[in-house]
Structures are given as structure tokens and as C-alpha cells.
Write an enzyme that holds these catalytic residues in place. Structure first.
Site, PDB file in Angstrom:
ATOM      1  N   ASP A 319      17.197   4.417 -25.980  1.00 42.28           N
ATOM      2  CA  ASP A 319      16.022   4.138 -26.808  1.00 42.28           C
ATOM      3  C   ASP A 319      15.347   2.807 -26.497  1.00 42.28           C
ATOM      4  O   ASP A 319      14.453   2.381 -27.224  1.00 42.28           O
ATOM      5  CB  ASP A 319      16.416   4.161 -28.286  1.00 42.28           C
ATOM      6  CG  ASP A 319      17.489   3.132 -28.615  1.00 42.28           C
ATOM      7  OD1 ASP A 319      18.120   2.613 -27.674  1.00 42.28           O
ATOM      8  OD2 ASP A 319      17.705   2.863 -29.817  1.00 42.28           O
ATOM      9  N   GLN A 320      15.745   2.134 -25.413  1.00 48.32           N
ATOM     10  CA  GLN A 320      15.092   0.856 -25.131  1.00 48.32           C
ATOM     11  C   GLN A 320      13.686   1.095 -24.592  1.00 48.32           C
ATOM     12  O   GLN A 320      13.421   2.109 -23.928  1.00 48.32           O
ATOM     13  CB  GLN A 320      15.916   0.025 -24.153  1.00 48.32           C
ATOM     14  CG  GLN A 320      15.994   0.547 -22.742  1.00 48.32           C
ATOM     15  CD  GLN A 320      16.952  -0.284 -21.886  1.00 48.32           C
ATOM     16  OE1 GLN A 320      18.096  -0.504 -22.248  1.00 48.32           O
ATOM     17  NE2 GLN A 320      16.459  -0.742 -20.753  1.00 48.32           N
ATOM     18  N   GLY A 346      -1.680   1.078  -3.041  1.00 52.22           N
ATOM     19  CA  GLY A 346      -2.215   1.661  -1.817  1.00 52.22           C
ATOM     20  C   GLY A 346      -1.131   2.039  -0.843  1.00 52.22           C
ATOM     21  O   GLY A 346      -0.327   2.936  -1.089  1.00 52.22           O
ATOM     22  N   GLY A 347      -1.088   1.360   0.311  1.00 49.10           N
ATOM     23  CA  GLY A 347      -0.141   1.713   1.361  1.00 49.10           C
ATOM     24  C   GLY A 347      -0.712   2.791   2.267  1.00 49.10           C
ATOM     25  O   GLY A 347      -1.801   3.335   2.043  1.00 49.10           O
ATOM     26  N   GLU A 389      -5.341   0.424   3.881  1.00 48.24           N
ATOM     27  CA  GLU A 389      -5.213   0.715   5.313  1.00 48.24           C
ATOM     28  C   GLU A 389      -6.170   1.854   5.713  1.00 48.24           C
ATOM     29  O   GLU A 389      -5.767   3.010   5.704  1.00 48.24           O
ATOM     30  CB  GLU A 389      -3.761   1.083   5.626  1.00 48.24           C
ATOM     31  CG  GLU A 389      -2.768  -0.013   5.238  1.00 48.24           C
ATOM     32  CD  GLU A 389      -1.321   0.342   5.550  1.00 48.24           C
ATOM     33  OE1 GLU A 389      -1.077   1.176   6.438  1.00 48.24           O
ATOM     34  OE2 GLU A 389      -0.444  -0.225   4.888  1.00 48.24           O
ATOM     35  N   MET A 455      -0.282  -7.606   8.793  1.00 44.48           N
ATOM     36  CA  MET A 455       0.753  -6.638   9.162  1.00 44.48           C
ATOM     37  C   MET A 455       0.999  -6.629  10.676  1.00 44.48           C
ATOM     38  O   MET A 455       0.618  -5.702  11.399  1.00 44.48           O
ATOM     39  CB  MET A 455       0.378  -5.260   8.638  1.00 44.48           C
ATOM     40  CG  MET A 455       0.352  -5.205   7.119  1.00 44.48           C
ATOM     41  SD  MET A 455       0.042  -3.555   6.431  1.00 44.48           S
ATOM     42  CE  MET A 455      -1.720  -3.385   6.748  1.00 44.48           C
ATOM     43  N   ASP A 458       4.255  -2.591  14.045  1.00 44.14           N
ATOM     44  CA  ASP A 458       3.726  -1.253  14.321  1.00 44.14           C
ATOM     45  C   ASP A 458       2.532  -1.273  15.273  1.00 44.14           C
ATOM     46  O   ASP A 458       1.647  -0.422  15.185  1.00 44.14           O
ATOM     47  CB  ASP A 458       3.325  -0.534  13.025  1.00 44.14           C
ATOM     48  CG  ASP A 458       4.536  -0.069  12.232  1.00 44.14           C
ATOM     49  OD1 ASP A 458       5.640  -0.058  12.798  1.00 44.14           O
ATOM     50  OD2 ASP A 458       4.375   0.279  11.056  1.00 44.14           O
ATOM     51  N   TRP A 595       8.642  -6.047   5.660  1.00 45.36           N
ATOM     52  CA  TRP A 595       8.734  -4.655   5.220  1.00 45.36           C
ATOM     53  C   TRP A 595      10.047  -4.101   5.757  1.00 45.36           C
ATOM     54  O   TRP A 595      10.218  -4.013   6.950  1.00 45.36           O
ATOM     55  CB  TRP A 595       7.570  -3.832   5.767  1.00 45.36           C
ATOM     56  CG  TRP A 595       7.674  -2.396   5.361  1.00 45.36           C
ATOM     57  CD1 TRP A 595       8.305  -1.376   6.012  1.00 45.36           C
ATOM     58  CD2 TRP A 595       7.123  -1.814   4.176  1.00 45.36           C
ATOM     59  NE1 TRP A 595       8.207  -0.208   5.319  1.00 45.36           N
ATOM     60  CE2 TRP A 595       7.478  -0.447   4.183  1.00 45.36           C
ATOM     61  CE3 TRP A 595       6.397  -2.320   3.107  1.00 45.36           C
ATOM     62  CZ2 TRP A 595       7.104   0.429   3.161  1.00 45.36           C
ATOM     63  CZ3 TRP A 595       6.023  -1.450   2.108  1.00 45.36           C
ATOM     64  CH2 TRP A 595       6.365  -0.089   2.133  1.00 45.36           C
TER      65      TRP A 595
END
Length: 615
Positions: A319-320, A346-347, A389, A455, A458, A595
Site C-alpha cells: 500500500d505504499q 526519447g532514445g 535522435e 554520443m 556507435d 551508456w
């Protein structure tokens, strides 16, 4: 209630520099002034790159048609009333009434015979340029007057800092013909032109960080290189952002990590990482219907934690009012009071909603503020992070909202969240000529963020199934790199060149590797047959696995790599991170981010390497 994340949530691949092109209608590529045929030392040609109704993107291309090297260039033109430049890149663009002037930056003023250089800008109105002159001569060619631009002024200093104002001062620049005046920049945007070496900036927001730099202009109206940047925070406020002079050490925590990866907030404590970071970006909230929305309600605030899983050793009750990751983050902040937590939206998978958000930035900002500051968890979050992105470019989908959309969105968020909350953004690291960083107004948007997370990973991977093999996070260029400009140094240099202060840039580190299979060559540049097998996805694997399964045997461009059988992997190690952190400090960057947490070892080797390297 689901016990496993939807597949879409597991697919946040970070393809920060994937090459993509946007098809533009032929009508958007109308050359209003073609290259000149007349004899001379330089020409300038104008192209209207695109037009989205409420604005347009223009480009000037300067060519050295002479036989000697040019050391500077200045393009001047007139616009009719109602047409104006709103932001620019790769040149300092100023105006006097309807007369516009574009001057080279410090990094692109030198042109060898036959070489060309371009600068672009966004504008409003429908008028065409007229009366073009290049270095004082008609744009179809002319004699280039010899002159030397002024030197950089001294780094500004601040005094008399109040909640709404501060006084700037700097040492004078030098020039062979004399300095005429100085342009003062705040957050990369010019706010004043003064004849002396001081300026008082007013109308500021309390407890807010600002970045200033200054350039000099000589009597021939040439501008020199920018001064080093000053970061300063106005007085006042309660909970203020971290000291702008302190190094940022930020990690992403993913909501879907609590499922298959079995990675929880408590792991930040047991690994020792919580004591070595300054910020957490909680990923991700969604962007739907032009609004910020919850990404995974169960993981975010409903999942019940047992005592052994909980940060403080206390189990959740049925119940918290708040459970899940949000409650665990609240407990983490109680143990580490200086830690800042931002909710990231987003992402890679959920960036498609930003285009609709950009159509009504104020409504978007209102929705985000209401969600982040929801009374159930308002104390958990210290601000908002936008992971788009990519603005006006292509990622998983292509955005056509215009070059000004990122600036407009971040401006609205800053207005709504105010100076006592952090506003940040993850941005592309595409340093190529005409790449993603040239397609949106990152310089104009910089004034509204506390920092950018660049970023810088990649760049390369097995989406190019046949190779060539290449490190996915090269710090610098190297002989044989597959794409020029796809490296950290190129990205940071381009962003600095746009006038963005180094103190607003964080270097990105991947806690994972990218790999190919069917490889017979140890060194980078080999051919492949496809992506190497990975635990959760082909072509990608956590550092904690690769450390043992495919130990690195060499480095290239500051990143480690190794071939194990027919599999070839590149990734960062504690040693290569140490080198990257040394470079980060040498460049005056704000800090570093990574990441993401669950890719690290159980004792947090990589997070510790960032912490140690930035001390």
C-alpha cells in the site's frame, strides 16, 4: 501485469552517427547566384537549401579562384525588409539594418587556390540576397585585400555577480591595423558589440549557469578567433545545478534493465559506482502525441522490491504510494545527497514523437514539467534530458521539423523548468561535413542547456554486415577510417567551431562492444560476413562479457579491439577510458557520460576509470 519488457523497449540502440540522407524536392535547391566566370581571386555563390514555409535554410559557398592562399574571407549581401538570418553555423553572421555580413570562423578562414568552403544559416522571410560582395569586391571575382585578423581576446572574468546580472571583463586583443570592437557571446549567441573590454549582462535568471566568450573585430571588419569560454552561475535559488566548474560523471540507467538483465538501482551501490558518479539519466520516458509520457509504468513506479533487492534493505509494502525504480532512486539519493537524477525522454526507438512536439514546444514543455514534477516523485528528479535522435535528420525515422526545432524545444523546456532544474540533451556526434550536426541549430540551442551529452560511440558497427571492421568509438581519426569525420575529436571540434563552449560538452563512452563475425584479419579494415553473436542482440555485447570472452589485444584511435576466432570486437577498457579522460580534460570539456550501467563489471571497473580519469 507483464514480467518482461516489451520488445520495443529493449531496442534502444545508440546509432549516434549512422549515415542517412533526406530527399529534398528539386524546387528547394534553387541557386540564386551561380559560380562566377569572371577573372578574380574569390567568388561566392548562394543556394537556398530548403524552405519550410515559416523559414528557410541558406548556404554561401566561397571559392578561392586565385593563385595564392586566402587567410580570411568576408561575404556581404543585402536582404529586403522582412527577410532576416536567425541563426548560422561555420561563420559569424551579423547585420546592420538589412545589410548582412558573414565572416569566417577561426578554423575555416584559410583557403588554398581552388579550394571552397561553405557556411549555412536559417532565416525567415521570402526575399533573395542582392548586392553580394566577397572581401569587398563583387562576388563574381575581385582583388583580395591583404590583412591579418585580430588575435583572440583574453578569457573573460566575472565580477559583481547577482541573481540577475554580472559584469564581464577581458584583456584586449591585438591587430596590425587596430581593434575596432568586440562581440560578446552568451551560450554561443551574440548578445552585444562593445568598443571597450568590459560588458554588464542583465536580465538573467537566478541560480542559472551561463557561458561567455568574446571575439575581436579589426578596422577592416575582420573577426579573429574566440576567447576561451567562461562558465559562471548567477546567485540565488534553493536547489541549484552542480558547480559548472565541476566535472560531470553521468551514467544512463535503463528501466528495462530490471527484467532480463536483472540490474537494479541497488547494483549501483554494490558495484561502488554510486559513489563515483555525479548524475544519472533515467531512460526512457516516451514522447507521444506531442507530450512526455511514461515509458514503463511497472518498472518505473509499481514493481515491488524485496528487502534483499532494495537500496536500504527495506521491502516495499503493498500500500505504499511509490514503488519501482523511482522509489529506489529516492532511497539512493538519500544515501548520496549530491547525486542528481534526470528523467530522459526519447532514445533511438522513441524519438519519432519529437517532430509533433516541435510543432507546439510550449505544450510539450508543459506536459514534461507536469510529468517530471508529479507530486508522487517530484523529489526524485532534478531536471529533464532530451534524447532526440535526430532533429531535422534521420535515425530510426526521418524528422523534417526544421533546423530551428531543437532550439525551440529546449527554449520552451528551459522557460518551463526554470533555472533551478537541469535541462540537458543527448546529441549526435556526426562530425562529417554536412552531417547531422550541420542540420540543426545546436549552437542556438546550447544557451538553454546545462550541457550536451555528445554520443561519441556507435560510429561503426555490424549494420554494415560485410565491414570493414572498425572501432565503434574512435577518439581520433586514423589511416583507413571508413568515414571521415566519424570520430570523437571531429565531433567536439565541430561543436566548438559552432561557438558552443567546451564546458557544455560531455564525451560519451560505451560500456559495450560492437562486433562482426567471419573475420580473418586482426587489424581494423577487415571484411566480415555479418554481426557477431551477442547475449541480447547480434553485433553488440557488454564489456563485462567481452573482458573475458574476447580480451583486447591492441588499440586503434584510442579504442581497444581483439579478434577471437572469426569474431572481431572493439570496445573501451579501463586503460582506453583513462586515455579518453585525459583528452577530455585537455579539451576543457565538462566531463563524460556512459551508456549504460549494466554493461560494467560487478565492481564497476569502467565507472571507476571515468571517475579516476577526471579527478
Amino acid at each position: 501485469m507483464s514480467t518482461a519488457p516489451p520488445p520495443r523497449i529493449r531496442l534502444f540502440r545508440r546509432l549516434a552517427a549512422t549515415v542517412a540522407s533526406v530527399a529534398l524536392p528539386a524546387a528547394g535547391l534553387v541557386a540564386l547566384a551561380g559560380p562566377a566566370q569572371a577573372a578574380g581571386s574569390a567568388t561566392a555563390a548562394y543556394t537556398k537549401v530548403s524552405d519550410w514555409g515559416s523559414g528557410f535554410e541558406g548556404k554561401w559557398t566561397v571559392k578561392n579562384t586565385g593563385t595564392t592562399t586566402l587567410t580570411s574571407w568576408t561575404v556581404e549581401w543585402d536582404y529586403p525588409a522582412g527577410t532576416a538570418v536567425t541563426s548560422a553555423w561555420d561563420a559569424d553572421v551579423t547585420s546592420s539594418g538589412t545589410h548582412w555580413t558573414g565572416k569566417n570562423k577561426s578554423y575555416n578562414g584559410t583557403l588554398a587556390p581552388g579550394a571552397t568552403v561553405s557556411f549555412g544559416f536559417n532565416g525567415t522571410g521570402s526575399g533573395a540576397p542582392a548586392g553580394c560582395r566577397i572581401n569587398g569586391a563583387p562576388c563574381e571575382g575581385g582583388t583580395i585585400p591583404a590583412d591579418t585578423p585580430p588575435s583572440a581576446p583574453g578569457t573573460p572574468t566575472a565580477s559583481g555577480i547577482t541573481e540577475t546580472s554580472l559584469a564581464l571583463g577581458w584583456s584586449a586583443a591585438t591587430d596590425d591595423k587596430g581593434v575596432k570592437n568586440y562581440d560578446v557571446f552568451r551560450g554561443g549567441v551574440k548578445i552585444a558589440t562593445v568598443t571597450g573590454t568590459s560588458y554588464t549582462d542583465t536580465g538573467l535568471t537566478k541560480a542559472t549557469p551561463y557561458t561567455y566568450s568574446v571575439t575581436a573585430r579589426d578596422t577592416a571588419d575582420q573577426t579573429g578567433p574566440s576567447s576561451a569560454a567562461l562558465s559562471v552561475t548567477t546567485a540565488g535559488g534553493g536547489t541549484t545545478p552542480p558547480d559548472p566548474g565541476g566535472k560531470v560523471k553521468l551514467g544512463y540507467f535503463t528501466d528495462w534493465g530490471v527484467y532480463q538483465r536483472n540490474y537494479h538501482v541497488k547494483n549501483l551501490v554494490t558495484s561502488g559506482s554510486a559513489a563515483k558518479i555525479t548524475h544519472i539519466n533515467y531512460a526512457f520516458g516516451n514522447v507521444q502525441g506531442g507530450k512526455c509520457t511514461v515509458g514503463d509504468a511497472y518498472a518505473d513506479y509499481d514493481k515491488a522490491y524485496t528487502a534483499d533487492q532494495s537500496v536500504d534493505g527495506k521491502a516495499d509494502t503493498w500500500d505504499q504510494p511509490l514503488r519501482g525504480n523511482f522509489n529506489q532512486l529516492r532511497k539512493l539519493k538519500a544515501q548520496y545527497p549530491g547525486l542528481k537524477v534526470l528523467w530522459s525522454f526519447g532514445g533511438w526507438t522513441w524519438s519519432g514523437g519529437f517532430g509533433q512536439a516541435a510543432a507546439n514546444p510550449a505544450a510539450f514543455a508543459d506536459s514534461c514539467y507536469s510529468l517530471v514534477e508529479d507530486p508522487r516523485w517530484a523529489d526524485v528528479f532534478d531536471g529533464i534530458d532530451i534524447d532526440w535522435e535526430y532533429p531535422n535528420a534521420c535515425g530510426l525515422s526521418c524528422d523534417t521539423s526544421g533546423a530551428a526545432s531543437l532550439k525551440n524545444l529546449l527554449s520552451a523546456l528551459r522557460t518551463k523548468f526554470g533555472g533551478s532544474n537541469l535541462v540537458t540533451a543527448a546529441i549526435s556526434a556526426d562530425g562529417s561535413n554536412g552531417g547531422k550536426l550541420d542540420l540543426a541549430d545546436y549552437a542556438g540551442a546550447a544557451q538553454y542547456v546545462d550541457f550536451y551529452n555528445v554520443m561519441t560511440y556507435d560510429f561503426f558497427g555490424a549494420w554494415d554486415a560485410k565491414g570493414p571492421t572498425a572501432p565503434h568509438s574512435p577518439l581520433t581519426s586514423y589511416a583507413g577510417i571508413p568515414i571521415a569525420g566519424f570520430n570523437s575529436e571531429a565531433a567536439i571540434t565541430k561543436l566548438k567551431g559552432k561557438g558552443i563552449a567546451a564546458s557544455k560538452l560531455n564525451l560519451g563512452i560505451g560500456f559495450y562492444g560492437r562486433g562482426w563475425t567471419g573475420v580473418t584479419q586482426d587489424a581494423p579494415g577487415g571484411t566480415a560476413t555479418g554481426p557477431a553473436p551477442g547475449t541480447y542482440e547480434q553485433g553488440i555485447e557488454d564489456y563485462r562479457v567481452l573482458k573475458s570472452s574476447c580480451p583486447a589485444t591492441a588499440t586503434v584511435a584510442g579504442t581497444a579491439y581483439g579478434r577471437c576466432g572469426s569474431n572481431w570486437w572493439s570496445y573501451d577498457t579501463p586503460a582506453t577510458i583513462a586515455g579518453k579522460m585525459s583528452w577530455t580534460k585537455s579539451q576543457g570539456l565538462r566531463g563524460a557520460f556512459f551508456w549504460e550501467f549494466s554493461g560494467d563489471t560487478a565492481n564497476g571497473e569502467l565507472a571507476n576509470a571515468i571517475h579516476t580519469g577526471l579527478q
